[in-house]
Design a protein around this motif. Structure first.
Motif, PDB file in Angstrom:
ATOM      1  N   ASP A 156      70.197   0.895 -48.707  1.00 60.70           N
ATOM      2  CA  ASP A 156      70.497   2.303 -49.004  1.00 60.70           C
ATOM      3  C   ASP A 156      69.329   2.944 -49.759  1.00 60.70           C
ATOM      4  O   ASP A 156      69.527   3.674 -50.737  1.00 60.70           O
ATOM      5  CB  ASP A 156      71.784   2.425 -49.801  1.00 60.70           C
ATOM      6  N   ILE A 157      68.123   2.700 -49.306  1.00 59.68           N
ATOM      7  CA  ILE A 157      66.914   3.123 -50.008  1.00 59.68           C
ATOM      8  C   ILE A 157      66.887   4.619 -50.310  1.00 59.68           C
ATOM      9  O   ILE A 157      66.331   5.042 -51.322  1.00 59.68           O
ATOM     10  CB  ILE A 157      65.662   2.719 -49.184  1.00 59.68           C
ATOM     11  N   CYS A 158      67.499   5.419 -49.483  1.00 66.66           N
ATOM     12  CA  CYS A 158      67.414   6.872 -49.665  1.00 66.66           C
ATOM     13  C   CYS A 158      68.674   7.484 -50.258  1.00 66.66           C
ATOM     14  O   CYS A 158      68.832   8.710 -50.273  1.00 66.66           O
ATOM     15  CB  CYS A 158      67.107   7.551 -48.328  1.00 66.66           C
ATOM     16  N   ARG A 159      69.550   6.643 -50.752  1.00 66.14           N
ATOM     17  CA  ARG A 159      70.824   7.157 -51.277  1.00 66.14           C
ATOM     18  C   ARG A 159      70.599   8.156 -52.397  1.00 66.14           C
ATOM     19  O   ARG A 159      71.293   9.169 -52.487  1.00 66.14           O
ATOM     20  CB  ARG A 159      71.693   6.002 -51.764  1.00 66.14           C
ATOM     21  N   ARG A 160      69.611   7.871 -53.284  1.00 69.85           N
ATOM     22  CA  ARG A 160      69.316   8.780 -54.392  1.00 69.85           C
ATOM     23  C   ARG A 160      67.987   9.516 -54.235  1.00 69.85           C
ATOM     24  O   ARG A 160      67.715  10.449 -54.983  1.00 69.85           O
ATOM     25  CB  ARG A 160      69.282   7.981 -55.711  1.00 69.85           C
ATOM     26  N   LEU A 161      67.163   9.092 -53.289  1.00 73.67           N
ATOM     27  CA  LEU A 161      65.819   9.666 -53.156  1.00 73.67           C
ATOM     28  C   LEU A 161      65.824  10.884 -52.231  1.00 73.67           C
ATOM     29  O   LEU A 161      65.097  10.936 -51.235  1.00 73.67           O
ATOM     30  CB  LEU A 161      64.840   8.605 -52.627  1.00 73.67           C
ATOM     31  N   GLY A 162      66.603  11.861 -52.581  1.00 73.46           N
ATOM     32  CA  GLY A 162      66.734  13.043 -51.727  1.00 73.46           C
ATOM     33  C   GLY A 162      65.491  13.913 -51.658  1.00 73.46           C
ATOM     34  O   GLY A 162      65.341  14.721 -50.740  1.00 73.46           O
ATOM     35  N   ARG A 163      64.568  13.752 -52.618  1.00 67.85           N
ATOM     36  CA  ARG A 163      63.370  14.591 -52.640  1.00 67.85           C
ATOM     37  C   ARG A 163      62.106  13.836 -52.225  1.00 67.85           C
ATOM     38  O   ARG A 163      61.028  14.413 -52.212  1.00 67.85           O
ATOM     39  CB  ARG A 163      63.162  15.165 -54.046  1.00 67.85           C
ATOM     40  N   ILE A 164      62.231  12.562 -51.901  1.00 65.75           N
ATOM     41  CA  ILE A 164      61.051  11.747 -51.629  1.00 65.75           C
ATOM     42  C   ILE A 164      60.283  12.291 -50.416  1.00 65.75           C
ATOM     43  O   ILE A 164      60.864  12.594 -49.374  1.00 65.75           O
ATOM     44  CB  ILE A 164      61.448  10.258 -51.411  1.00 65.75           C
TER      45      ILE A 164
END
Length: 288
Positions: free
Chosen positions: A218-226
């Protein structure tokens, strides 16, 4: 008579207050000057170096090369002495006394030693760039260790140095961090899961190290701005997570020259903003 005395007393108190304020202001400005003179003393500079003559107690610290002061308090808010051919071993602890500092750029010099813990006291700092030097030792655990330490930090760059050891999980507590730039060091171990919880993160730059382990599903679960993930030339393994398709702002995905295996996730095609995709030098199947 009594009114005149009260008026005189009020004027006297006002005068003393203004005098005390002025003295206090000069003391804190002199503190900044003393800090930078101690920093200069730790450098090895030629007689013709710009800082040799310019950084002098004969001139206001706000007029020194590379120094920016705030308009209100006249305190040092930015220090940029990058690319000035400075040699030095161990940054003096006094630098942590620049309590109004917002930006610190010592990059592209020849500085050695550990990153001093005293920098953790710079609780207004937003930018710290120590890149392209010869700093060694480990990345300090005090990064993000306490919410009062450099809690406003947005850019942390220590790229192209000689840092060893693991990436401390405490970096994940830097809740305002946008750019984490640790390219070209000698870092080992896995990437702390806490880093993938920094919702403000826009650049994760860890290429050119010796990092191991795998990427979280779930690498992008919190990285919405990456926007940029650069992990080239490490020893990472496992599958490339299909969850990368949830990083909708991603413009660069560089995972080349690792040990990733399996299929290239077809979901990557859904990354509409993707401009650079680098997956070569792995054990992947699929078209790229």
């Amino acid at each position: 008579m009594e009114k005149a005395y009260s008026f005189f007393l009020s004027l006297l108190l006002l005068h003393l207050y203004l005098l005390e304020t002025c003295i206090s202001k000069n003391i804190v400005i002199n503190t900044d000057q003393s800090v930078l003179l101690a920093l200069k003393a730790s450098f090895t500079l030629s007689s013709s170096h710009p800082l040799t003559q310019n950084w002098s107690s004969q001139a206001s610290v706000c007029d020194w090369i590379g120094v920016t002061c705030g308009s209100r308090h006249h305190r040092v808010i930015a220090l940029n002495i990058s690319n000035m051919n400075i040699f030095g071993n161990n940054i003096p602890p006094h630098l942590g006394n620049l309590s109004f500092l917002v930006s610190l750029d010592l990059s592209k010099n020849y500085l050695h030693g550990d990153i001093p813990q005293d920098l953790s006291r710079l609780n207004r700092l937003k930018v710290m760039d120590l890149g392209y030097n010869n700093f060694s030792g480990e990345i300090p655990m005090w990064f993000g260790f306490n919410s009062g330490f450099i809690s406003k930090l947005e850019t942390l760059s220590v790229r192209n140095n000689l840092l060893q050891g693991g990436i401390p999980k405490e970096i994940g507590n830097l809740e305002n961090l946008k750019d984490l730039i640790l390219f070209e060091n000698q870092l080992t171990g896995s990437i702390p899961l806490s880093i993938f919880n920094i919702s403000s993160l826009e650049l994760l730059g860890l290429s050119g190290n010796q990092l191991t382990g795998s990427l979280p599903v779930d690498i992008c679960r919190r990285l919405g701005r990456i926007k940029r993930i650069s992990l080239v030339s490490n020893h990472l393994s496992g599958y490339i997570p299909s969850g990368l398709s949830n990083c909708t702002e991603l413009s660069e995905l560089s995972l080349a020259y690792n040990n990733f295996s399996g299929n290239i996730p077809p979901e990557i095609i859904n990354l509409e903003r993707l401009e650079l995709l680098s997956l070569g030098g792995n054990n992947l199947q699929g078209i790229y």
